[in-house]
Each structure stands twice: as structure tokens, then as C-alpha cells.
Design an enzyme around this catalytic site. Structure first.
Site, mmCIF file in Angstrom:
data_model
loop_
_atom_site.group_PDB
_atom_site.id
_atom_site.type_symbol
_atom_site.label_atom_id
_atom_site.label_comp_id
_atom_site.label_asym_id
_atom_site.label_seq_id
_atom_site.Cartn_x
_atom_site.Cartn_y
_atom_site.Cartn_z
ATOM 1 N N ARG A 29 -5.054 -21.529 46.210
ATOM 2 C CA ARG A 29 -3.829 -22.134 45.806
ATOM 3 C C ARG A 29 -3.524 -23.661 46.353
ATOM 4 O O ARG A 29 -3.317 -24.706 45.995
ATOM 5 C CB ARG A 29 -2.694 -21.125 45.899
ATOM 6 N N ASP A 51 -15.833 -18.903 46.537
ATOM 7 C CA ASP A 51 -14.875 -18.538 45.502
ATOM 8 C C ASP A 51 -14.240 -19.889 45.794
ATOM 9 O O ASP A 51 -13.484 -20.321 44.910
ATOM 10 C CB ASP A 51 -13.465 -17.229 45.955
ATOM 11 N N ASN A 93 -17.472 -16.055 40.338
ATOM 12 C CA ASN A 93 -17.183 -14.611 39.076
ATOM 13 C C ASN A 93 -15.991 -15.512 40.364
ATOM 14 O O ASN A 93 -14.971 -14.622 40.911
ATOM 15 C CB ASN A 93 -17.777 -13.975 40.090
ATOM 16 N N ARG A 123 -14.593 -11.228 31.650
ATOM 17 C CA ARG A 123 -13.494 -10.809 32.543
ATOM 18 C C ARG A 123 -12.705 -11.848 31.445
ATOM 19 O O ARG A 123 -11.896 -13.029 31.629
ATOM 20 C CB ARG A 123 -13.570 -11.277 34.045
ATOM 21 N N ASP A 295 -7.333 -5.142 45.515
ATOM 22 C CA ASP A 295 -8.386 -5.323 46.555
ATOM 23 C C ASP A 295 -8.624 -4.594 47.513
ATOM 24 O O ASP A 295 -9.480 -3.835 48.247
ATOM 25 C CB ASP A 295 -8.196 -6.579 46.824
ATOM 26 N N GLU A 323 -14.622 -7.864 39.532
ATOM 27 C CA GLU A 323 -16.215 -8.286 39.671
ATOM 28 C C GLU A 323 -16.262 -7.054 38.488
ATOM 29 O O GLU A 323 -18.020 -7.358 38.666
ATOM 30 C CB GLU A 323 -16.071 -8.243 40.130
ATOM 31 N N HIS A 370 -18.295 -8.171 46.584
ATOM 32 C CA HIS A 370 -18.053 -8.056 47.575
ATOM 33 C C HIS A 370 -17.258 -6.783 48.445
ATOM 34 O O HIS A 370 -18.019 -5.790 48.985
ATOM 35 C CB HIS A 370 -17.602 -8.950 48.042
ATOM 36 N N ARG A 371 -16.534 -5.987 47.256
ATOM 37 C CA ARG A 371 -15.842 -5.228 47.934
ATOM 38 C C ARG A 371 -16.331 -4.349 47.496
ATOM 39 O O ARG A 371 -15.942 -3.235 48.808
ATOM 40 C CB ARG A 371 -14.071 -5.400 47.448
HETATM 41 O O1 LIG Z 1 -3.214 -14.279 42.987
HETATM 42 C C1 LIG Z 1 -4.404 -13.892 43.915
HETATM 43 O O2 LIG Z 1 -4.930 -14.388 44.463
HETATM 44 C C2 LIG Z 1 -5.447 -12.083 43.548
HETATM 45 C C3 LIG Z 1 -4.738 -11.502 42.610
HETATM 46 C C4 LIG Z 1 -5.325 -10.172 41.812
HETATM 47 O O3 LIG Z 1 -5.846 -9.836 40.963
HETATM 48 P P1 LIG Z 1 -5.564 -9.995 39.043
HETATM 49 O O4 LIG Z 1 -4.330 -11.259 39.577
HETATM 50 O O5 LIG Z 1 -5.909 -10.550 38.756
HETATM 51 O O6 LIG Z 1 -4.976 -8.700 39.381
HETATM 52 C C5 LIG Z 1 -6.653 -10.285 43.395
HETATM 53 O O7 LIG Z 1 -7.190 -9.010 43.177
HETATM 54 C C6 LIG Z 1 -7.784 -11.427 44.038
HETATM 55 O O8 LIG Z 1 -8.242 -10.990 44.183
HETATM 56 C C7 LIG Z 1 -6.601 -12.290 43.799
HETATM 57 C C1 LIG Z 2 -10.418 -9.397 42.360
HETATM 58 C C2 LIG Z 2 -10.753 -10.327 43.108
HETATM 59 O O1 LIG Z 2 -10.861 -11.409 42.931
HETATM 60 P P1 LIG Z 2 -11.220 -12.717 41.823
HETATM 61 O O2 LIG Z 2 -9.834 -12.016 40.385
HETATM 62 O O3 LIG Z 2 -10.038 -13.770 42.853
HETATM 63 O O4 LIG Z 2 -12.347 -12.982 41.643
HETATM 64 C C3 LIG Z 2 -11.209 -9.854 44.245
HETATM 65 O O5 LIG Z 2 -11.513 -10.706 45.320
HETATM 66 O O6 LIG Z 2 -11.320 -8.467 44.907
#
Ligand SMILES: O=C(O)C1=C[C@@H](OP(=O)(O)O)[C@@H](O)[C@H](O)C1
Ligand SMILES: C=C(OP(=O)(O)O)C(=O)O
Length: 416
Positions: A29, A51, A93, A123, A295, A323, A370-371
Site C-alpha cells: 500500500r 511480492d 503471483n 485468480r 491468511d 495462491e 508460501h503459506r
Molecule cells: O489487502 C491485503 O493486503 C490482503 C488481503 C487479503 O486478500 P483478499 O482480500 O483477496 O482475501 C489477504 O489474503 C492478502 O494476503 C492481503
Molecule cells: C493471499 C495472499 O497473498 P496475495 O493475495 O497478496 O497474493 C497471502 O499472502 O496469503
């Protein structure tokens, strides 16, 4: 990175100090908002991982100067405008980078193509593209997933947008961060008021205000953003709460004490809510609603495998479009440790703990996620012979994960 790592259960409770890296959500952000502002912003404590690197490379491709004076800082100098990039923006990703830049591309004068790897191309992004179009931004994503083509005109005229955020809160965050670039005040409204991970919207509003934007939440489903330029600012990024969940879980699984340098209540990210749940181990509640700490669900699911009683995870349908399909992945991979340990029931994940002697060694697929890698490694603290394939995938958000847990005294044997 090696092909796999095998975790050796520690002989003693894990004790020590380790600081998780900076927050992915806040770093991406702040990078975008700093890039949209005119002037220089200094971000410290930031995450440097796949990322955030994707975001930085994309911003550079749009004429933003991003310097990296040290391992956790970015110095971002923007002109108040993004230039049209010469080539498609490839975002791997990285969901945040992909969604946030798809919206921000409306502020470019020219065409921007936002794309990513094979996972990202599955996605969904259709709801965000539809919302942009309703604001008067020409955008298309023929498959409903990246690649997305946006024909930016340095702003937009729309005043109201309704967004279906059922699949991702990132669509809302993306629209909100774009909104000050509109020619008039913009109302962003949710279709329905159900949304996973509402805390990420709060994080977005806080970051926007920090960079000088005026954003007001009207009710549970409506935000109003005033037009105006972002202001450059300096920001210290707090540690990543989702990364912290692995360390909090390692602590309770081994009965140890890990000082992560930040109190659980000091985090502003939604996943910090997992701390209170983790501390209840081995008496986790029978039903855990994962919708507001998504997450953290893989972490909690691994803890559930060693809990005193079964746990059902609800509110996690959108884990299927992360992911990888994390509901299916956790059911499959946990069940490699003990057959039937976890099953899918509709979109719920149900984990039924097994007696210690029923666990056996396993090679864990990680699906480039990763998770899955970081959470399943925690099972290796209890079960000998847990091998994690493709351990390098942790570089998405926590490149030093294996080093950090090895530093706490966990055996991490590389192979391949
Ligand atoms: O806004 C963010 O920083 C995030 C929102 C979440 O995703 P979703 O909004 O797609 O669920 C989370 O899973 C992701 O790792 C980070
Ligand atoms: C869902 C995740 O990431 P993103 O949606 O930012 O790819 C994550 O980090 O678990």
C-alpha cells in the site's frame, strides 16, 4: 534454494528472539501511495520479498524512482503521475500488486497491461474490472482473470461504484486507493455487506489518510473519498502479522517462548486476531471463523491437528482463490501426516486430531504457496520426518523464514 527441507523436531521448547519481516500489506500500500504522491517518501521496516519487488519493478516501469538504501527501506520519489509502461506489468503471483495496480492504471495516460504468472492468471479479477468500467475506465479481462488491459486517461469521471468483494477485499482497497484521483468525490459501496477480511479495508483507509487522502466510512458497506493529491510522507512499516502467526504457533507447539519484538495488540493487521486463538492451544474452539484472519488459517489448521478436540474452519471459501486452493491443499497435505486428519466439508475444513503414534513422516507438496510451506513446516516441530518440497516459495512474503526458524534452534535440513 534447495528442492526440499526436512524439519527436525526440537529436543527442547523453542526459545529465543526473532523479528518477523515488515508487513506485505502495508508495504505494498505504502509503495503505491508514495508513488502516486509528488515528492519523496521514506519507508522503513518495509518488506523486501517477491511480492513487494513486483510492486517496485512495476512502479519503476511507470517512471517512479525507488531507491533501496538498506535491506528494509525504500525511498520513493514520485511526480504525482504514473507514466504508461513500455511493456506489460508482470506481477508474478502478488495479489495485492495485481489488484492495486489494475485500479491505479486508470491514472496513467495510455494503455497498461497487468499480468502475472500461471497461478495469477487463474485468480479472479472480473469484479474489479467491472467496477472500473462502471466508473468510466476502459478496461477488459477476457478470461475474468489477468491479463487485464486498462486504457487510462489520467483520471475518471464516475462518482459511485458498487463492488462485489465476496472473492477478495483487495478489490475494495484497490478502488479506494484509486478514488482520490477521480474528478469528483467517489462513493465506494459493497454489494451486500459481507466481506472477508474487513480489517484490510481499515488498513487501506489508514494508509490513505497517512498519505493525506480524505476517506470517510459512512456505514458498514460505504466509503466516500474526496478528490485530491496524495502527499509524500515517511512511514515505518510494522512487522507482518501473518508471518508472526508461524512464530506464535511454534511457541505453543513446543511450549517455548519466542520474543518477536512486537506485542500482539500493537499490530493493526487483521491476522493479529489469530494470536488470541493460538494462545488457547491445545484447547482451540470447536468452530473457528476464519473470515477475518484468512491468511492465518493454514497456521491454525496445523495447530488443530495437535489440538485436544476437532476443529471446523468456517468462512474460508475464498481461500480457494488464493495462491492455491488452500482448503483443498490443507486437507490433502495434513492427511499425508495421518490419513483422514483433515477433510473438506463444502467450503469448510474439518481437522480431527489423531493420537501422536498415528502421525508419520511425509513429503509435503506446497503448490507454489508460501503459506502451505510455512504452516506445514510447523507440523515438523512435533512429527519427525516432515519434508517440505519447494521451500523457496516462502520468498513471496518471508524470504528468511528457514533461517529464522533455524536460528531458534529448529533443525532445518536442506536437500536436493
Ligand atoms: O489487502 C491485503 O493486503 C490482503 C488481503 C487479503 O486478500 P483478499 O482480500 O483477496 O482475501 C489477504 O489474503 C492478502 O494476503 C492481503
Ligand atoms: C493471499 C495472499 O497473498 P496475495 O493475495 O497478496 O497474493 C497471502 O499472502 O496469503
Amino acid at each position: 534454494m534447495t528442492d526440499f527441507v526436512t524439519i527436525v523436531p526440537p529436543a527442547r521448547p523453542i526459545e529465543g528472539r526473532v523479528a518477523p519481516p515488515g508487513s506485505k500489506s502495508i508495504t505494498n500500500r505504502a509503495l503505491l501511495l508514495a508513488a502516486l504522491a509528488r515528492g519523496t517518501s521514506r519507508l522503513t521496516g518495509a518488506l523486501k520479498s517477491d511480492d513487494t519487488r513486483r510492486m517496485v519493478e512495476a512502479l519503476r516501469a511507470m517512471g517512479v524512482v525507488v531507491e533501496e538504501p538498506d535491506a528494509t527501506s525504500f525511498v520513493v520519489t514520485g511526480t504525482g503521475r504514473l507514466q504508461a509502461p513500455a511493456a506489460p506489468l508482470f506481477l508474478g503471483n502478488a495479489g495485492t500488486a495485481t489488484r492495486f495496480l489494475t485500479a491505479a492504471a486508470a491514472l496513467v495516460e495510455g494503455t497498461v497491461v497487468v499480468t502475472g504468472d500461471a497461478h495469477m492468471q487463474k485468480r479472479p479479477i472480473g469484479p474489479l474490472v467491472a467496477a472500473l468500467r462502471s466508473l468510466g475506465v476502459a478496461a477488459e479481462a477476457p478470461t475474468g482473470c489477468p491479463p487485464v488491459t486498462i486504457h487510462g486517461t489520467d483520471g475518471f469521471d464516475g462518482e459511485r461504484v458498487t463492488i462485489d468483494a465476496g472473492l477478495s477485499s483487495q478489490y475494495v482497497s484497490a478502488l479506494l486507493m484509486l478514488a482520490p484521483g477521480g474528478r469528483r468525490p467517489v462513493e465506494v459501496a459493497l454489494k451486500g455487506d459481507a466481506i472477508g477480511a474487513r480489517g484490510y479495508i481499515d488498513l487501506t483507509c489508514a494508509a490513505m489518510r497517512r498519505f493525506g487522502a480524505q476517506v470517510e466510512q459512512r456505514d458498514l458497506a460505504t466509503w466516500v473519498v474526496q478528490p485530491g493529491a496524495y502527499r509524500a510522507t515517511d512511514l515505518h512499516v510494522e512487522p507482518d502479522a501473518s508471518a508472526a502467526t508461524y512464530l506464535w504457533a511454534a511457541e505453543v507447539l513446543t511450549g517455548g517462548a519466542i520474543d518477536i519484538g512486537t506485542a500482539p495488540e500493537a499490530f493493526t493487521q487483521p491476522d493479529a486476531a489469530a494470536y488470541a486463538v493460538i494462545r488457547r492451544f491445545p484447547h482451540l474452539p470447536p468452530v473457528i471463523d476464519g473470515s477475518q484472519m484468512q491468511d492465518a488459517v493454514p497456521t491454525l489448521a496445523v495447530l488443530a491437528a495437535f489440538n485436544a478436540t476437532p476443529v471446523r474452519f468456517t468462512g474460508i471459501a475464498n481461500l480457494r482463490v488464493k495462491e492455491c486452493d488452500r482448503v483443498a491443499a490443507m486437507a490433502t497435505e495434513l492427511s499425508r501426516l495421518s490419513p483422514g486428519l483433515a477433510v473438506e466439508e463444502g467450503d469448510d475444513l474439518v481437522v480431527t486430531p489423531a493420537a501422536p503414534e498415528r502421525f508419520g513422516p511425509a513429503r509435503i507438496e506446497t503448490y507454489s504457496d508460501h503459506r502451505i510451506a510455512m504452516s506445514m513446516a510447523l507440523a515438523g516441530l512435533r512429527v519427525p520426518g516432515v519434508t517440505i518440497l519447494d521451500p523457496g516459495c516462502v520468498a513471496k512474503t518471508y524470504p528468511d523464514y528457514w533461517r529464522d526458524i533455524a536460528g531458534l534452534g529448529v533443525g532445518v535440513q536442506a536437500g536436493g
